[in-house]
Design an enzyme around this catalytic site. Structure first.
Site, PDB file in Angstrom:
ATOM      1  N   ASP A  62     -11.896   6.170 -10.944  1.00  0.00           N
ATOM      2  CA  ASP A  62     -12.536   5.983  -9.636  1.00  0.00           C
ATOM      3  C   ASP A  62     -11.682   6.762  -8.645  1.00  0.00           C
ATOM      4  OD1 ASP A  62     -13.483   5.210  -7.175  1.00  0.00           O
ATOM      5  OD2 ASP A  62     -13.278   3.046  -7.520  1.00  0.00           O
ATOM      6  N   ILE A  63     -12.217   7.860  -8.111  1.00  0.00           N
ATOM      7  CA  ILE A  63     -11.373   8.712  -7.264  1.00  0.00           C
ATOM      8  C   ILE A  63     -11.047   8.060  -5.920  1.00  0.00           C
ATOM      9  CG2 ILE A  63     -12.289  10.780  -8.428  1.00  0.00           C
ATOM     10  CD1 ILE A  63     -13.535  11.567  -5.659  1.00  0.00           C
ATOM     11  N   ASN A  89     -15.573  17.040  -9.657  1.00  0.00           N
ATOM     12  CA  ASN A  89     -17.015  16.999  -9.408  1.00  0.00           C
ATOM     13  C   ASN A  89     -17.464  15.755  -8.652  1.00  0.00           C
ATOM     14  OD1 ASN A  89     -20.024  17.578 -10.144  1.00  0.00           O
ATOM     15  ND2 ASN A  89     -19.602  15.562 -10.999  1.00  0.00           N
ATOM     16  N   ALA A 192     -22.285  14.533   7.822  1.00  0.00           N
ATOM     17  CA  ALA A 192     -21.053  14.013   7.218  1.00  0.00           C
ATOM     18  C   ALA A 192     -20.798  14.693   5.873  1.00  0.00           C
ATOM     19  CB  ALA A 192     -21.146  12.508   7.042  1.00  0.00           C
ATOM     20  N   TYR A 193     -21.864  14.872   5.094  1.00  0.00           N
ATOM     21  CA  TYR A 193     -21.728  15.516   3.791  1.00  0.00           C
ATOM     22  C   TYR A 193     -21.228  16.954   3.964  1.00  0.00           C
ATOM     23  CZ  TYR A 193     -22.903  17.184  -0.913  1.00  0.00           C
ATOM     24  OH  TYR A 193     -22.845  17.722  -2.170  1.00  0.00           O
ATOM     25  N   THR A 232     -31.029  15.969  -9.201  1.00  0.00           N
ATOM     26  CA  THR A 232     -30.159  14.846  -9.556  1.00  0.00           C
ATOM     27  C   THR A 232     -30.542  13.659  -8.687  1.00  0.00           C
ATOM     28  OG1 THR A 232     -28.564  15.503  -7.865  1.00  0.00           O
ATOM     29  CG2 THR A 232     -28.211  16.382 -10.088  1.00  0.00           C
TER      30      THR A 232
END
Length: 276
Positions: A62-63, A89, A192-193, A232
């Site tokens: 979990d990053i 990723n 934000a992305y 996705t």
């Protein structure tokens, strides 16, 4: 300790990450680790690839959790003595019509996409073996968002001398500015992305520069890339590329031959270096 080469893909239980693992299982001469936050989903993804005749391995990651990152670091160090390929990723995105307040979206998105990716890099980059390959999955959205920043911010993000600390300060400022609802006045775009992926692309440029300064003789290549618009859960069903097609550029960068000295520190899309 195993002398087998090892590749690690973060956030790889579905989507582009899973497709990257699939391709590496077919092309990388060593162990390939599929990782995910949720062990159940990760093991299910491993089982899916096993059905296809492939042999990925699994490790929880979990990053957003430094302990989880460090557990993976210690495992890789002990079992393999380092890493040959790292593909950062893992990432998140809110849907366009999500009603979550923008300041919350900003904080949550940057926490994973920028700060989480940075934490993985801080812990795992020192483990990269000579001729290692690092791929940070960014997005074309980083370029689009950069173009919507003020001239002053664009200059900072394009600087060849910006430091990691300065970048962290800018990313932190974006989150703070959204909380005060002054982000547009302060020159930020309304995404934000996009800002989180500016962070990933600029971080990659900084990391590559540091590798040149500190480990020039190790021939490690590190790049940011855009997989494209991929069907996705994140991008939705209207996107133009399949996950396997989205994996092509990240995999190309992960498997650059040991004789290659470029690309390095670049933003790459469709296997082509793009201007930043």
């Amino acid at each position: 300790m195993s002398s087998v080469p090892v590749a690690v893909v973060t956030g790889s239980n579905k989507g582009v990450g899973l497709a990257i693992v699939r391709a590496l299982c077919k092309q990388f001469p060593g162990d390939v680790y599929l990782t995910s936050r949720d062990p159940g989903r990760g093991q299910a993804a491993v089982a899916q690839l096993q059905q296809e005749g492939l042999r990925p391995l699994f490790h929880q990651l979990d990053i957003d959790d430094l302990q989880s990152i460090r557990a993976l670091r210690d495992f890789l160090k002990e079992k393999y003595g380092g890493i040959n390929v790292l593909v950062n990723n893992a990432g998140i995105a809110f849907k366009v019509n999500d009603t979550t307040p923008f300041a919350v979206q900003a904080e949550v998105t940057l926490k994973t996409n920028f700060f989480g990716t940075r934490n993985v890099s801080t812990e795992l980059l020192p483990l990269m073996k000579p001729y290692g390959r690092v791929v940070n999955v960014s997005s074309m959205q980083s370029s689009l968002a950069l173009g919507r920043c003020s001239q002053e911010l664009q200059q900072k993000f394009r600087s060849d001398t910006i430091t990691e600390d300065e970048l962290v300060q800018l990313m932190t400022k974006f989150v703070e500015d959204t909380k005060k609802n002054v982000h547009e006045k302060e020159g930020w775009p309304n995404t934000a992305y996009g800002v989180s992926k500016i962070g990933v692309t600029v971080l990659s440029r900084i990391q590559a520069r540091l590798l040149n300064e500190q480990r020039k003789g190790d021939h490690i290549l590190l790049n940011a890339c855009c997989p494209g618009w991929v069907r996705t859960d994140m991008a939705g069903p209207k996107a133009t590329k399949s996950p396997d097609e989205g994996a092509e550029t990240p995999v190309y960068l992960a498997l650059l031959p040991s004789s290659a000295d470029a690309p390095h520190g670049q933003f790459v899309s469709d296997k082509t270096v793009k201007p930043w």
